[in-house]
Structure formats: C-alpha cells, structure tokens
Write a protein that holds these residues in place. Structure first.
Motif, mmCIF file in Angstrom:
data_model
loop_
_atom_site.group_PDB
_atom_site.id
_atom_site.type_symbol
_atom_site.label_atom_id
_atom_site.label_comp_id
_atom_site.label_asym_id
_atom_site.label_seq_id
_atom_site.Cartn_x
_atom_site.Cartn_y
_atom_site.Cartn_z
ATOM 1 N N UNK A 1 0.823 -1.211 0.000
ATOM 2 C CA UNK A 1 0.000 0.000 0.000
ATOM 3 C C UNK A 1 0.849 1.249 0.000
ATOM 4 N N UNK A 2 0.210 2.371 -0.245
ATOM 5 C CA UNK A 2 0.883 3.652 -0.154
ATOM 6 C C UNK A 2 0.979 4.041 1.330
ATOM 7 N N UNK A 3 1.817 4.938 1.778
ATOM 8 C CA UNK A 3 2.532 5.862 0.897
ATOM 9 C C UNK A 3 3.927 5.394 0.496
ATOM 10 N N UNK A 4 4.478 4.391 1.147
ATOM 11 C CA UNK A 4 5.896 4.097 0.914
ATOM 12 C C UNK A 4 6.150 2.627 0.661
ATOM 13 N N UNK A 5 5.158 1.932 0.185
ATOM 14 C CA UNK A 5 5.318 0.503 -0.023
ATOM 15 C C UNK A 5 6.286 0.182 -1.149
ATOM 16 N N UNK A 6 7.116 -0.794 -0.903
ATOM 17 C CA UNK A 6 7.996 -1.305 -1.957
ATOM 18 C C UNK A 6 8.465 -2.682 -1.528
ATOM 19 N N UNK A 7 8.980 -3.418 -2.465
ATOM 20 C CA UNK A 7 9.416 -4.786 -2.189
ATOM 21 C C UNK A 7 10.707 -5.016 -2.944
ATOM 22 N N UNK A 8 11.733 -5.452 -2.238
ATOM 23 C CA UNK A 8 13.008 -5.681 -2.918
ATOM 24 C C UNK A 8 13.646 -6.961 -2.388
ATOM 25 N N UNK A 9 14.651 -7.434 -3.091
ATOM 26 C CA UNK A 9 15.297 -8.682 -2.736
ATOM 27 C C UNK A 9 14.776 -9.810 -3.612
ATOM 28 N N UNK A 10 15.136 -11.030 -3.258
ATOM 29 C CA UNK A 10 14.715 -12.184 -4.036
ATOM 30 C C UNK A 10 13.381 -12.675 -3.506
ATOM 31 N N UNK A 11 12.335 -12.324 -4.213
ATOM 32 C CA UNK A 11 10.979 -12.669 -3.770
ATOM 33 C C UNK A 11 10.252 -13.342 -4.928
ATOM 34 N N UNK A 12 9.701 -14.501 -4.651
ATOM 35 C CA UNK A 12 8.869 -15.184 -5.630
ATOM 36 C C UNK A 12 7.441 -15.193 -5.103
ATOM 37 N N UNK A 13 6.560 -14.586 -5.856
ATOM 38 C CA UNK A 13 5.155 -14.539 -5.453
ATOM 39 C C UNK A 13 4.388 -15.577 -6.262
ATOM 40 N N UNK A 14 3.808 -16.541 -5.589
ATOM 41 C CA UNK A 14 3.073 -17.597 -6.292
ATOM 42 C C UNK A 14 1.635 -17.194 -6.595
ATOM 43 N N UNK A 15 1.210 -16.038 -6.114
ATOM 44 C CA UNK A 15 -0.130 -15.545 -6.440
ATOM 45 C C UNK A 15 -0.023 -14.232 -7.177
ATOM 46 N N UNK A 16 -1.072 -13.440 -7.119
ATOM 47 C CA UNK A 16 -1.061 -12.121 -7.736
ATOM 48 C C UNK A 16 -0.487 -11.111 -6.754
ATOM 49 N N UNK B 1 4.918 0.028 3.845
ATOM 50 C CA UNK B 1 6.301 0.499 3.954
ATOM 51 C C UNK B 1 7.222 -0.429 3.171
ATOM 52 N N UNK B 2 8.477 -0.050 3.117
ATOM 53 C CA UNK B 2 9.449 -0.816 2.337
ATOM 54 C C UNK B 2 9.738 -2.158 2.993
ATOM 55 N N UNK B 3 9.845 -3.188 2.184
ATOM 56 C CA UNK B 3 10.231 -4.512 2.658
ATOM 57 C C UNK B 3 11.424 -4.961 1.823
ATOM 58 N N UNK B 4 12.499 -5.331 2.509
ATOM 59 C CA UNK B 4 13.693 -5.822 1.813
ATOM 60 C C UNK B 4 13.989 -7.239 2.292
ATOM 61 N N UNK B 5 14.210 -8.137 1.352
ATOM 62 C CA UNK B 5 14.539 -9.517 1.692
ATOM 63 C C UNK B 5 16.037 -9.709 1.488
ATOM 64 N N UNK B 6 16.723 -10.198 2.526
ATOM 65 C CA UNK B 6 18.167 -10.404 2.424
ATOM 66 C C UNK B 6 18.518 -11.822 2.879
#
Lengths: 148, 433
Positions: free
Chosen positions: B157-172, B398-403
């Motif tokens: 969601x807004x205002x600052x959502x983002x997704x980074x790193x190695x992420x595999x989404x099996x859905x939408x 908010x931002x989510x980073x996968x490490x």
C-alpha cells in the motif's frame, strides 16, 4: 371527297392550342421548382440530422469520460474529431457540496457545433434560417465522485 | 359541330393529365416531408436522451460516493433522498443496518468474477437513480474480502510501499500508490501481467482506475473519514470498523492475552519477561489471540519441531497477534524459530517509523504459515541462506527488503478459516433490478 373527310378528322384529333400547352408547362415548371426547393431543404435537413446525431453522441461520450475520471483537458484528445465540432470545454469546474454525500467534482460540459454547412440552421430544437457561420451551443452538467 | 366537341374534350385532357402528375408528385413529396419531419423530431430528441443518460450516470456517481462515505465503513445508515437539481441526477437510498466490512452475509446475485476471487461477503441495498423525471431501480452490492486471502498474497500500500530482494510470489500482487486529488488512478496500480505500470490517454495523462471492471480500494479510514487512496489503516483506526485491534478481542475460542512488554506475563503459550522480550509458542494448543500494547523490543515466535506437531498445529485454532507499538521503544527484532503450520496472523503498527528486522534463523528450506500486516514498519526480512516459504501473505505500506536468501510467498490453503482474523478491502457492484 374521302381525303377531305380524313383531313377534317385529323384536324379534330390533334389540336392543342398554344395557350393550353403553355399553361400546362407553367404548372409543371412550378411543381418542379417547388419539388427542387423542397429537395434542397430536405437534403440540408438530412445533413443536419446526421450532424446532430454525431454531435450529441460526441457530447455524451465527453461527459462520460469526465465522469470516468479523465482530466478535462485530456478529453478532447481522446475523442475523435468531427468537422461539425467548433469547441468542447469544461467550464465552471468546481467542488460542489451535496448534502448527505459530501463533495463532488462538478463541471458544465459545453459543446459548440456548426449545425449545417448549407444555408439552413438548427437551433434550440427548431428550424431557423441560418448560414455556414451559425453556431449552436449545448451544455450538460456532469459530476463525479471525489473519492473512489 | 362534332369536330368542335372533340377539340374541347382533348384540350381539357392535357391539363387533367398534368394536374394528375402534379397531384401524385405532391403526394409523394408530402410523404417524404412527413418522413423527414419525423426524422428531424427524432434528431431533436438526441440531446434529450443524451441528457437523461448523463443524468443517470451523475446519479450513479452520487450513489457511489454515498456508499463509499456513508455505508461502506459504517455500521448502519439512515438512507437518503438527494437531488442534484435541474434534472441532472437524483438518488434514493434505502436504510442499512449492517457493517459491510465485518459482515459475514452473502447476498444473492454475488458476482463470482470480482476482486474477492469468486468469494467474499456482501450486503445488498436497494436504490433508485433518476434524472428527476424518470427513475430506474438498482441494487448496490457492498462487498468485502481480505485481498491477501483472495489470491493476492502480496499487497503493498501507499505511501511508501515497496518490495526488494529475491521474492517469488506464487499468487497475484497489488501495489497501490495514491496520486493526485482525484484519488486513485490506473497509474497507481501495478498489474502483475501488465507490460507497463500505467494506462495513459493519448496526451499522456493517466486514465482513471474506473476503466477497470472493478476498482481495487482499501477499506480503511484516516482522519475520521473513509480513505480509498491505497493507504492502509486497519490495525487500530478511530472507528474500530475493519480494525484488527477490535477483531483481536472477539475472534479466538481461546480468549485474548493482553501484554505490556514492561510487565511480566506467563500463560497460554505467551511469556513476557518484563524487559520487552515476548515469546509466543505456536505449538501450544491453548494459545489464544495476543494484543501487545507497547514496550516490546523483541518478539519471538516458536513453531513446531516435528511433523506430528505441525499436523496438530495445523488443526489448532488460528491465532491473531496485534502489536500497537505507538510509543518508544521501537520493536526492532521479530524472530521466527523452526517451522510453523499454525494459522498465524501478525499485525504490527508503529508511529515512530523505526525499522524492524524479521529473522528466520533456520537455514535450508523452511515453511512459515503467516499472514503479515505492517503499518509504518519498514522491514528487513533476514534469511539465513536457502529459501523460506511464507504461506499466507504480506500486506504493508512500507518498504520490505529480503536479504540472505530467497523468499517465496504462497497463498493460504485454507483462507476461510482465516477470514475472521483479517482486515478487508471493500468494493461496490451496481446492477439493475
């Protein structure tokens, strides 16, 4: 003797006078002239009907695009052009407070068009004499939600 | 004498023929004029019919806004009769006596091709929209369902959502960002299969989202008013409707544990040492919902160690854990030990904006059943090599980073059992009666 009788008979069968033919020709000419005038008027009317059909549809689509949320300045870009269209503007854009609902976006969708390229005009639902420079204005009030 | 009579007879004949021709032509012309006049009258009505259709669309817009502001986020409504004036739109709305975002009703005529992925909850309201002179009866279905449980395991969601790193989404996935004063536009929505992130008009302006069959909206509120601009406010909002802080107190057969990190607690699978460290044992069958009101710095979840335990946990009651960390200290460490098959919904809200680290200490391939909701909590999901499978979903503003490895997000296999622990999105459907 026989030849004389035949000649008399032939004279009796043809025999339209010049005045008679002239009167008949005059009647026909008047009728043809009248039909020509009516044909011109009706052709103009048909053309104007087609213009009104196109323009009213254009106007409605413009209003619907505004209702969908498109920026008013972009709506004329999205719609295809029409030779009868003079201008499409959204005037008096404002936030209207409606009791029980809150605030709605509101605008007057104003369309100016040229009803006919011929010498007949259409305005305010009636036929009026006019010319190519005649313009007709139609306006619609459109609202859309301020939230989704 | 005979020849004179014939002459007179023929001279009248030519005029009669001419007049007959003129008469027939006049009749044809009159018919033509009549048809053309009818056509003219028909054309004159084009603007009238256009006005009626536009007025009905105005009334539909009024109905939509009424439902978004007065029905969707409310528990009841008195109904309304509103006229825009001058024949440009009027509505009559029936009274409502249910809360669409928490109801478990399913109205007849539910559209199975809707954002709820073919399922959801629905309240039906009868309405009339009109031009002021003509009226049309319509039915508005006020629908709701958790997006994360309806085939969209990743919602940012807004205002600052983002997704980074190695992420595999099996859905939408659905990424919402609010732009402009006219709320959500198509440029705000990232469709999983779309080649670009926006649909533009020929002039480059983003086209409104209502060009889509259904507009995804966030059923939350902010500042005391309904908010549909993609923001997330479902953990503790002012109205308590669609609020996980309210849901947590009413949705567990094992009751509610209210924890303050500065107060020692031990029971029902929850341990707090009084110094900000809270441990929750998901293998404990007596574990109920948990509400943490603050002062927690470390939150530790322990899963199940054996396959038999995981089967037992899978059949145990679902658990909702809500953390309202509205004051310092910051909750900056959340740990997920072992694997987990217990249905777990975790919601964390912070106003400090402090980042949190979600640690998965086990290496290799692990599975955690988790529906994660984060508000104003920038997160780092720290894996220890290998890959982690998150069965449930993530919703964050908010931002989510996968490490440290790869994260696979999969849909919850039994979403119906989780429905009562999840916040919902709402949307409207209008159909003619």
């Amino acid at each position: 003797m026989v030849g004389g009788i035949r000649a008399m008979k032939n004279r009796g069968k043809r025999g339209y006078s010049l005045i008679e033919v002239l009167i008949a020709a005059a009647v026909l000419m008047i009728a043809i002239a009248g039909a020509g005038s009516v044909a011109l008027t009706i052709t103009t009317q048909q053309e104007t009907n087609a213009v009104i059909a196109r323009i009213s549809n254009y106007h409605e689509q413009a209003a619907r695009l505004y209702q969908l949320g498109l920026a008013s300045a972009s709506i004329a870009d999205v719609l295809p052009g029409d030779p009868a269209l003079v201008s499409l503007t959204f005037q008096n854009e404002s936030l209207q407070i409606v009791a029980g609902i809150g605030t709605l976006h509101r605008a007057d969708c104003v369309l100016v068009f040229r009803p006919s390229a011929a010498t007949e005009g259409w305005s305010a639902g009636t036929w009026n004499p006019g010319d190519f420079s005649a313009r007709t204005t139609n306006s619609m009030v459109v609202v859309r939600p301020t939230i989704r | 004498m005979k020849s004179i009579a014939k002459f007179h007879s023929h001279s009248g004949g030519v005029l009669l023929v001419v007049l007959a021709v003129v008469l027939v032509a006049a009749a044809i012309t009159a018919g033509w004029i009549s048809v053309m006049t009818a056509q003219l009258q028909y054309a004159e009505q084009y603007f009238t019919s256009s006005k009626r259709r536009v007025a009905l669309a105005n009334a539909t817009a009024m109905t939509r806004q009424y439902f978004l502001t007065q029905v969707l986020t409310k528990s009841s409504g008195p109904g309304a009769s509103i006229d825009l004036g001058d024949g440009w739109g009027a509505i009559v709305i029936s009274a409502t006596n249910d809360t669409p975002l928490t109801t478990f009703q399913k109205a007849a005529g539910y559209n199975h091709f809707s954002p709820g992925n073919g399922d959801g909850y629905s309240q039906s309201v009868a309405c009339a929209i009109s031009t002021g002179s003509t009226s049309q009866s319509i039915t508005v279905l006020v629908n709701s369902r958790s997006p994360v449980l309806s085939g969209i395991p990743v919602v940012v969601n807004s205002p600052a959502g983002s997704l980074s790193g190695t992420v595999l989404n099996e859905g939408a996935s659905l990424l919402c960002q609010a732009t402009g004063s006219f709320s959500v536009q198509s440029g705000s929505f990232f469709l999983p299969a779309a080649p670009s992130n926006a649909l533009d008009s020929s002039s480059g302006t983003a086209i409104a989202a209502s060009n889509f069959p259904f507009v995804p909206i966030t059923g939350s509120e902010s500042g005391g008013a309904a908010s549909y601009d993609g923001t997330l406010n479902v953990i503790q909002n002012a109205s308590g409707i669609n609020s996980l802080s309210t849901i947590v107190a009413m949705s567990s057969p094992n009751g509610l544990n209210v924890i303050d990190g500065s107060v020692s607690f031990n029971g029902n699978g929850v341990v707090c040492d009084g110094t900000g460290v809270v441990t929750i044992d998901l293998a404990n069958p007596a574990l109920g919902n948990v509400r943490i009101t603050g002062n927690v710095t470390n939150l530790i979840f322990t899963g199940q160690t054996t396959a038999a335990d995981r089967i037992i946990a899978g059949n145990a009651a679902a658990v909702l854990v809500v953390v309202n960390q509205l004051l310092p200290p910051a909750l900056n460490n959340i740990e997920f030990g072992q694997s987990n098959n217990r249905k777990l919904a975790l919601a964390i809200k912070s106003t400090s904006g402090a980042a949190a680290v979600f640690r998965f200490p086990q290496s290799g391939v692990g599975t955690w059943r988790l529906l994660l909701t984060l508000e104003a909590v920038p997160a780092t999901i720290q894996l220890t090599g290998g890959s982690q499978i998150l069965v449930g979903g993530i919703q964050s503003d908010s931002a989510i980073a996968v490490t440290g490895g790869s994260l696979t997000v999969a849909e919850e296999p039994d979403p119906k059992l989780m429905e009562r622990l999840a916040a919902r999105d709402g949307w409207l459907e209008v159909s003619a009666q």
